[in-house]
Design a protein around this motif. Sequence first.
Motif, mmCIF file in Angstrom:
data_model
loop_
_atom_site.group_PDB
_atom_site.id
_atom_site.type_symbol
_atom_site.label_atom_id
_atom_site.label_comp_id
_atom_site.label_asym_id
_atom_site.label_seq_id
_atom_site.Cartn_x
_atom_site.Cartn_y
_atom_site.Cartn_z
ATOM 1 N N PRO A 46 0.830 -1.212 0.000
ATOM 2 C CA PRO A 46 0.000 0.000 0.000
ATOM 3 C C PRO A 46 0.857 1.252 0.000
ATOM 4 O O PRO A 46 1.997 1.236 0.486
ATOM 5 C CB PRO A 46 -0.804 -0.122 1.300
ATOM 6 C CG PRO A 46 0.046 -0.993 2.179
ATOM 7 C CD PRO A 46 0.739 -1.957 1.278
ATOM 8 N N PRO A 47 0.340 2.367 -0.537
ATOM 9 C CA PRO A 47 1.080 3.627 -0.488
ATOM 10 C C PRO A 47 1.367 4.034 0.953
ATOM 11 O O PRO A 47 0.599 3.734 1.865
ATOM 12 C CB PRO A 47 0.133 4.625 -1.166
ATOM 13 C CG PRO A 47 -0.811 3.791 -1.964
ATOM 14 C CD PRO A 47 -0.958 2.492 -1.220
ATOM 15 N N GLU A 48 2.493 4.693 1.143
ATOM 16 C CA GLU A 48 2.847 5.152 2.481
ATOM 17 C C GLU A 48 3.269 6.609 2.420
ATOM 18 O O GLU A 48 3.088 7.280 1.394
ATOM 19 C CB GLU A 48 3.927 4.262 3.090
ATOM 20 C CG GLU A 48 5.139 4.054 2.221
ATOM 21 C CD GLU A 48 6.097 3.071 2.881
ATOM 22 O OE1 GLU A 48 7.132 3.536 3.393
ATOM 23 O OE2 GLU A 48 5.820 1.851 2.905
ATOM 24 N N GLY A 50 5.981 8.318 2.116
ATOM 25 C CA GLY A 50 6.865 8.775 1.051
ATOM 26 C C GLY A 50 6.152 8.944 -0.274
ATOM 27 O O GLY A 50 6.390 9.912 -1.007
ATOM 28 N N HIS A 51 5.261 8.027 -0.597
ATOM 29 C CA HIS A 51 4.471 8.147 -1.821
ATOM 30 C C HIS A 51 3.590 9.394 -1.781
ATOM 31 O O HIS A 51 3.500 10.143 -2.761
ATOM 32 C CB HIS A 51 3.590 6.912 -2.018
ATOM 33 C CG HIS A 51 4.340 5.642 -2.239
ATOM 34 N ND1 HIS A 51 4.489 4.702 -1.258
ATOM 35 C CD2 HIS A 51 4.981 5.156 -3.337
ATOM 36 C CE1 HIS A 51 5.182 3.680 -1.728
ATOM 37 N NE2 HIS A 51 5.498 3.924 -2.986
ATOM 38 N N HIS A 52 2.918 9.593 -0.666
ATOM 39 C CA HIS A 52 2.002 10.733 -0.554
ATOM 40 C C HIS A 52 2.760 12.058 -0.643
ATOM 41 O O HIS A 52 2.280 13.014 -1.272
ATOM 42 C CB HIS A 52 1.231 10.657 0.760
ATOM 43 C CG HIS A 52 0.327 9.459 0.856
ATOM 44 N ND1 HIS A 52 -0.598 9.146 -0.117
ATOM 45 C CD2 HIS A 52 0.219 8.501 1.821
ATOM 46 C CE1 HIS A 52 -1.251 8.043 0.240
ATOM 47 N NE2 HIS A 52 -0.772 7.636 1.398
ATOM 48 N N LEU A 53 3.951 12.119 -0.041
ATOM 49 C CA LEU A 53 4.756 13.334 -0.102
ATOM 50 C C LEU A 53 5.118 13.667 -1.549
ATOM 51 O O LEU A 53 4.907 14.795 -2.019
ATOM 52 C CB LEU A 53 6.027 13.159 0.724
ATOM 53 C CG LEU A 53 7.032 14.304 0.644
ATOM 54 C CD1 LEU A 53 6.490 15.554 1.334
ATOM 55 C CD2 LEU A 53 8.366 13.884 1.260
ATOM 56 N N ILE A 54 5.662 12.694 -2.267
ATOM 57 C CA ILE A 54 6.102 12.918 -3.650
ATOM 58 C C ILE A 54 4.913 13.247 -4.548
ATOM 59 O O ILE A 54 4.989 14.149 -5.394
ATOM 60 C CB ILE A 54 6.857 11.681 -4.161
ATOM 61 C CG1 ILE A 54 8.152 11.486 -3.357
ATOM 62 C CG2 ILE A 54 7.176 11.815 -5.645
ATOM 63 C CD1 ILE A 54 8.817 10.140 -3.574
ATOM 64 N N ALA A 55 3.817 12.528 -4.372
ATOM 65 C CA ALA A 55 2.634 12.760 -5.210
ATOM 66 C C ALA A 55 2.060 14.156 -5.011
ATOM 67 O O ALA A 55 1.375 14.682 -5.894
ATOM 68 C CB ALA A 55 1.574 11.704 -4.917
ATOM 69 N N PHE A 81 11.515 6.003 -5.317
ATOM 70 C CA PHE A 81 11.152 5.714 -3.929
ATOM 71 C C PHE A 81 10.876 4.228 -3.744
ATOM 72 O O PHE A 81 11.343 3.618 -2.774
ATOM 73 C CB PHE A 81 9.936 6.535 -3.502
ATOM 74 C CG PHE A 81 9.542 6.302 -2.073
ATOM 75 C CD1 PHE A 81 10.167 6.995 -1.045
ATOM 76 C CD2 PHE A 81 8.558 5.381 -1.754
ATOM 77 C CE1 PHE A 81 9.810 6.769 0.278
ATOM 78 C CE2 PHE A 81 8.201 5.141 -0.436
ATOM 79 C CZ PHE A 81 8.827 5.837 0.586
ATOM 80 N N ASP A 82 10.130 3.632 -4.669
ATOM 81 C CA ASP A 82 9.833 2.195 -4.574
ATOM 82 C C ASP A 82 11.111 1.362 -4.546
ATOM 83 O O ASP A 82 11.244 0.416 -3.758
ATOM 84 C CB ASP A 82 8.979 1.759 -5.765
ATOM 85 C CG ASP A 82 7.493 2.038 -5.563
ATOM 86 O OD1 ASP A 82 7.116 2.549 -4.502
ATOM 87 O OD2 ASP A 82 6.709 1.744 -6.494
ATOM 88 N N LEU A 83 12.045 1.680 -5.439
ATOM 89 C CA LEU A 83 13.285 0.910 -5.508
ATOM 90 C C LEU A 83 14.048 0.975 -4.186
ATOM 91 O O LEU A 83 14.518 -0.046 -3.670
ATOM 92 C CB LEU A 83 14.170 1.432 -6.639
ATOM 93 C CG LEU A 83 13.711 1.125 -8.063
ATOM 94 C CD1 LEU A 83 14.624 1.813 -9.065
ATOM 95 C CD2 LEU A 83 13.716 -0.378 -8.310
ATOM 96 N N GLY A 108 13.330 6.594 0.855
ATOM 97 C CA GLY A 108 12.952 5.199 0.715
ATOM 98 C C GLY A 108 13.730 4.299 1.651
ATOM 99 O O GLY A 108 13.162 3.418 2.319
ATOM 100 N N VAL A 109 15.039 4.485 1.724
ATOM 101 C CA VAL A 109 15.869 3.670 2.613
ATOM 102 C C VAL A 109 15.498 3.929 4.074
ATOM 103 O O VAL A 109 15.439 2.997 4.891
ATOM 104 C CB VAL A 109 17.365 3.958 2.356
ATOM 105 C CG1 VAL A 109 18.234 3.312 3.432
ATOM 106 C CG2 VAL A 109 17.777 3.459 0.979
ATOM 107 N N ALA A 110 15.232 5.183 4.414
ATOM 108 C CA ALA A 110 14.879 5.521 5.797
ATOM 109 C C ALA A 110 13.577 4.852 6.236
ATOM 110 O O ALA A 110 13.384 4.602 7.437
ATOM 111 C CB ALA A 110 14.765 7.036 5.949
#
Length: 243
Positions: A46-48, A50-55, A81-83, A108-110
Amino acid sequence: MLFRSAFVRSRPPEIAPRFLPAPQPLPRIEDLGRDYAPYRPLFAAPPEAGHHLIAGWPVEGALIVTEPRGFLRPADALTLFDLARYQRGNVLEIGSAWGLSATILCRGVAARRSGGRVISVELDPLFQAATCAAVKRAGLSRWHSLRKGDGTALMEQAIARGETYGAIFIDHDHGPTASEAACRLLPELLAPDGLALFHDFNDRLNTSGAYGIHAAVSALLAADTRFAFYGMPGCCALIGWAR
């Protein structure tokens, strides 16, 4: 307190979600730069945050407009971010410019439980300083290291030290010589199940010979059947070990 510490130490490792893309044919060079695919998640998760921030970042002329600056489409940024979020091990970035991609990879790593760092390779001293400043402003320095110098030379040095990476982002010199070298060295740098993202693969400058990314990726896939092409998110090409 002792019970809590023991519980934290015994927490099971994070399990990587299922990788979604399937291998597909490499696009013809004459078709590059016509269409740009939207973001599609690489992993069944599911989106988290980091996804919401970038989007939520503003976009002008198809490119993200934020600080630090950069030349990323939303699909490029979300794929990065996914990678970094779901691949295991360290992340290697060849070419960091102002630090936009470095901060995304560090986010992403964090977000992992499994640890890891982002190693950025940058030749230009001004970009070196800009990348480190951007990562520091974002509070992400603990997940980042910078290596100063030529991308090809530093990739060769990493191989000599036996380093491998779960994800590699290649966005330095787009010319034929540097692109060929990156693809030649990639099999020795990419960890098992590793994935590599080539920026500006989906660009008409590949058809003129100014960029050599398509030609280099095509040659790698033809020469090494262990690799597969997994699609073109934004203006990038995603390749990796065949799954």
